[in-house]
Each structure stands twice: as C-alpha cells, then as structure tokens.
Design an enzyme around this catalytic site. Structure first.
Site, PDB file in Angstrom:
ATOM      1  N   ASP A   1       0.675  -1.097  -0.107  1.00 54.24           N
ATOM      2  CA  ASP A   1      -0.029   0.087  -0.010  1.00 54.24           C
ATOM      3  C   ASP A   1       0.797   1.336  -0.007  1.00 54.24           C
ATOM      4  O   ASP A   1       1.884   1.395   0.829  1.00 54.24           O
ATOM      5  CB  ASP A   1      -0.789  -0.114   1.271  1.00 54.24           C
ATOM      6  CG  ASP A   1      -2.004   1.114   1.346  1.00 54.24           C
ATOM      7  OD1 ASP A   1      -2.496   1.425   0.360  1.00 54.24           O
ATOM      8  OD2 ASP A   1      -2.270   1.316   2.582  1.00 54.24           O
TER       9      ASP A   1
ATOM     10  N   HIS B   1      -7.380   9.777   4.632  1.00 52.82           N
ATOM     11  CA  HIS B   1      -6.740   8.833   5.506  1.00 52.82           C
ATOM     12  C   HIS B   1      -7.101   9.557   7.067  1.00 52.82           C
ATOM     13  O   HIS B   1      -6.711  10.599   7.096  1.00 52.82           O
ATOM     14  CB  HIS B   1      -5.033   8.799   5.283  1.00 52.82           C
ATOM     15  CG  HIS B   1      -5.010   8.032   4.022  1.00 52.82           C
ATOM     16  ND1 HIS B   1      -4.394   8.794   2.852  1.00 52.82           N
ATOM     17  CD2 HIS B   1      -5.282   6.791   3.518  1.00 52.82           C
ATOM     18  CE1 HIS B   1      -4.320   7.854   1.781  1.00 52.82           C
ATOM     19  NE2 HIS B   1      -4.866   6.761   2.039  1.00 52.82           N
TER      20      HIS B   1
ATOM     21  N   HIS C   1      -9.667   4.809  -1.161  1.00 52.34           N
ATOM     22  CA  HIS C   1      -8.714   4.912   0.183  1.00 52.34           C
ATOM     23  C   HIS C   1      -9.617   5.602   1.007  1.00 52.34           C
ATOM     24  O   HIS C   1     -10.442   6.496   0.900  1.00 52.34           O
ATOM     25  CB  HIS C   1      -7.154   5.674  -0.313  1.00 52.34           C
ATOM     26  CG  HIS C   1      -6.440   4.810  -0.915  1.00 52.34           C
ATOM     27  ND1 HIS C   1      -5.377   4.369  -0.385  1.00 52.34           N
ATOM     28  CD2 HIS C   1      -6.498   4.223  -2.210  1.00 52.34           C
ATOM     29  CE1 HIS C   1      -4.682   3.619  -1.459  1.00 52.34           C
ATOM     30  NE2 HIS C   1      -5.499   3.368  -2.408  1.00 52.34           N
ATOM     31  N   GLY C   2      -8.847   5.683   2.390  1.00 53.37           N
ATOM     32  CA  GLY C   2      -9.391   6.480   3.526  1.00 53.37           C
ATOM     33  C   GLY C   2     -10.980   6.182   3.715  1.00 53.37           C
ATOM     34  O   GLY C   2     -11.784   7.047   3.845  1.00 53.37           O
ATOM     35  N   GLY C   3     -11.350   4.703   3.793  1.00 53.81           N
ATOM     36  CA  GLY C   3     -12.721   4.443   3.782  1.00 53.81           C
ATOM     37  C   GLY C   3     -13.325   4.415   5.291  1.00 53.81           C
ATOM     38  O   GLY C   3     -14.307   4.460   5.599  1.00 53.81           O
ATOM     39  N   SER C   4     -12.133   4.411   6.283  1.00 55.48           N
ATOM     40  CA  SER C   4     -12.794   4.357   7.585  1.00 55.48           C
ATOM     41  C   SER C   4     -13.573   5.714   8.042  1.00 55.48           C
ATOM     42  O   SER C   4     -13.276   6.925   7.633  1.00 55.48           O
ATOM     43  CB  SER C   4     -11.370   4.686   8.701  1.00 55.48           C
ATOM     44  OG  SER C   4     -10.520   3.397   8.309  1.00 55.48           O
TER      45      SER C   4
ATOM     46  N   ASN D   1     -10.057   0.663   1.045  1.00 56.32           N
ATOM     47  CA  ASN D   1      -8.813   0.353   2.090  1.00 56.32           C
ATOM     48  C   ASN D   1      -9.375   0.696   3.266  1.00 56.32           C
ATOM     49  O   ASN D   1      -9.919   2.150   3.457  1.00 56.32           O
ATOM     50  CB  ASN D   1      -7.483   1.160   1.596  1.00 56.32           C
ATOM     51  CG  ASN D   1      -6.954   0.483   0.270  1.00 56.32           C
ATOM     52  OD1 ASN D   1      -7.694  -0.315  -0.207  1.00 56.32           O
ATOM     53  ND2 ASN D   1      -5.883   1.147  -0.083  1.00 56.32           N
TER      54      ASN D   1
ATOM     55  N   THR E   1      -7.086   3.034   9.528  1.00 57.46           N
ATOM     56  CA  THR E   1      -7.328   3.745  10.892  1.00 57.46           C
ATOM     57  C   THR E   1      -8.362   3.097  11.704  1.00 57.46           C
ATOM     58  O   THR E   1      -8.149   3.030  12.838  1.00 57.46           O
ATOM     59  CB  THR E   1      -7.825   5.352  10.541  1.00 57.46           C
ATOM     60  OG1 THR E   1      -7.180   5.682   9.409  1.00 57.46           O
ATOM     61  CG2 THR E   1      -7.580   5.920  11.603  1.00 57.46           C
TER      62      THR E   1
END
Ligand SMILES: [Zn+2]
Length: 305
Positions: free
Chosen positions: A80, A201, A231-234, A253, A256
């Site tokens: 990653d 992120h 990205h930064g799905g949290s 992804n 965090t």
C-alpha cells in the site's frame, strides 16, 4: 485458487467490493482473517512501507501463504502507498499479489513515468516466474491526492481541497500513458486506479465523516474503463460507500478504524494489569474482527470467496 484479478473483475461486474485491511502484526492479521473465514469473503491484506518495514516483506508473504493454506480462502497481499520503484520491486520479488504506486505528490508526467516502470516490472514477473499457473503482479495506480495521515484521529473538521480531487482528464491521460502493448495485441497497464473523491486517510473525531463526491466519481467512471479504489474508507457514511460501489469502486481500504479499535481495546485491557500477551491480546483482536466483519457486510463481499 483464482487470482486477485479474477476477484476484482468479478466484483466490478457484480457490484460489490473487496476490503483491503492493513496490519502490522500477527495478532491483527489473525483477527482480520478470522472475520474473512466466518463470512467466507475474499480479502486483500495491506501493508504500507512503514507496516511492511516493521513486519518484513518476506514475513508478510509467508504469513499470507500460511493463512491461505490453512483457510483455503482467497487471501491476497498488496503493498500500500509504495513511494519508490525500488521498494515496489522488492515487494514484487518477494511475492506480493499487487503493488500500489503512490506518485500522487509528483507532477503527473513523473507519476506516469514511474508507474509505467512499475507496470513493466510487475507484468514481466509472469515471465520471470515461469508460466506454471503464475500470474503477473497487479498494479494499483493513483491520480489525485488523498492525502493526510492514517495514524491520526483528527480533532478538527477535515475537508479535501477541490484541487486535490482526481481530475477526470488526468485519469484518462494516466491510464492511457501507463499502458503497454503486450504480445498478441493485448494491452497491459494499471489494473485498478485509486482516486481522490473526498475521502481522506485518518478519522475525523468530530464525527463529520467525509462525504464521497459521487458526482466526480461518476465523471471519472464515464471516461476510464478500469475499476477504481477508494482509500480512506474509515468513517465514511455507509450510504456513500454503497453508492460508490455502484459507480465502479472495487476495493476499499480500511486502516485507521482497525488501528483505533486495536489500540483502544488494548489500552483498556492493559490498564487492568494483565501482563500475559495471550491474555491481553484477544480482546484487541476481537475489536479488530468486529470492524472487519462490519465492513465485509457493507462492501457485499460476504460468501464471494
Ligand atoms: Zn491509502
């Protein structure tokens, strides 16, 4: 076992997404895999340069192999946010299934130039490893800046600047210029493209979750013909995630949220005075498993293994 390309294409056609879950130690990894087993889901394990530097590239590959063998599940490994060709080359040589080149801070021309080198090296792995059922390594490209830091819980409200969002015409140029001609008239290039569409992120502690710019995602999708990565799905609202999958996102992804669940529970359990790792780690693992299970259900990859 079918390869990662197969599952990404299947997800693209059927309208679901594979979760990428990052780890940096074996207890996190086991917790992630346990969830995949109980939900019969394919998964991608992610390691950044920092995470793989800590755990070891070779070790990560051996653990993937071991867990694949033990579970019979399609478990894949992605490097990653690799920042240099040299590092990605090492990951390819060790046996990663996919590498993500993050040249998003570079000028587009430079990003394209290095991405193309990565594609060439990754695809030629097929020849280097022999044709014995082996596939070339997949490549994830990136255009637009997702930015910020997955090790942080932001105390302030955070928004991605308009200029950092992926520009559809740049995505087109990137995909076109990073593709190679292979024999028999076949084209090869980046297999998936990470796009910046509003997520970031890290997690925003204010609960002001980032909304996905679905309009922008749709524009990009109409112009390029390859599946995309979020990205930064949290912390992203569930409905936005579902809509983004309909618009061509095939991998999401999560990092965090896993780190946060693991660390918070660990801290609680350590404060009780327990000093035996196999007694204080299961709680943190359970917390990670819970996060992963929820995401697998949300992404729709349950029973797709
Ligand atoms: Zn990322």
């Amino acid at each position: 076992m079918k390869n990662l390309k197969y599952y990404l294409q299947k997800a693209y056609k059927e309208g679901w997404a594979i979760g990428q879950f990052n780890f940096s130690d074996f207890s996190e990894l086991k917790a992630i895999v346990n969830s995949a087993v109980s939900l019969k889901s394919p998964i991608v394990l992610g390691t950044s340069e920092g995470e793989s530097g800590f755990i070891g590239l070779e070790e990560a590959v051996l653990m993937r192999n071991l867990l694949r063998k033990k579970t019979g599940l399609p478990i894949f490994l992605n490097l990653d946010h690799g920042k240099s060709f040299e590092y990605l080359k090492k990951a390819i040589d060790e046996g990663y299934d996919m590498v993500h080149f993050d040249g998003s801070k570079l000028p587009l021309e430079e990003n394209i130039k290095i991405s193309k080198e990565v594609v060439k090296y990754a695809k030629w792995t097929l020849l280097r490893r022999g044709f014995g059922g082996q596939e070339g390594v997949l490549v994830e490209g990136e255009v637009g800046r997702i930015g910020t830091d997955a090790s942080r819980i932001y105390q302030e409200k955070f928004e991605i600047k308009e200029e950092f969002l992926t520009k559809p015409e740049e995505a087109v140029e990137y995909v076109k210029k990073t593709s190679l001609r292979q024999g028999f008239g076949r084209q090869a290039g980046v297999d998936v493209l990470a796009v910046s569409v509003g997520t970031f992120h890290g997690i925003d502690a204010m609960g002001e979750s980032p909304h996905i710019r679905l309009d922008r995602l749709k524009e990009i999708r109409e112009k390029i013909n390859i599946p995309m990565v979020l990205h930064g799905g949290s912390g992203t609202p569930e409905n936005d995630i579902k809509e983004s999958i309909k618009l061509g996102i095939v991998k999401i992804n999560i990092n965090t949220e896993i780190r946060k669940a693991f660390a918070e529970r660990l801290l609680q359990d350590l404060q009780k005075g327990e000093i035996v790792p196999y007694k204080f780690l299961p709680g943190a693992m359970e917390a990670v498993s819970k996060v992963v299970e929820d995401e697998i259900r949300l992404f729709g990859s349950e029973n797709k293994a």
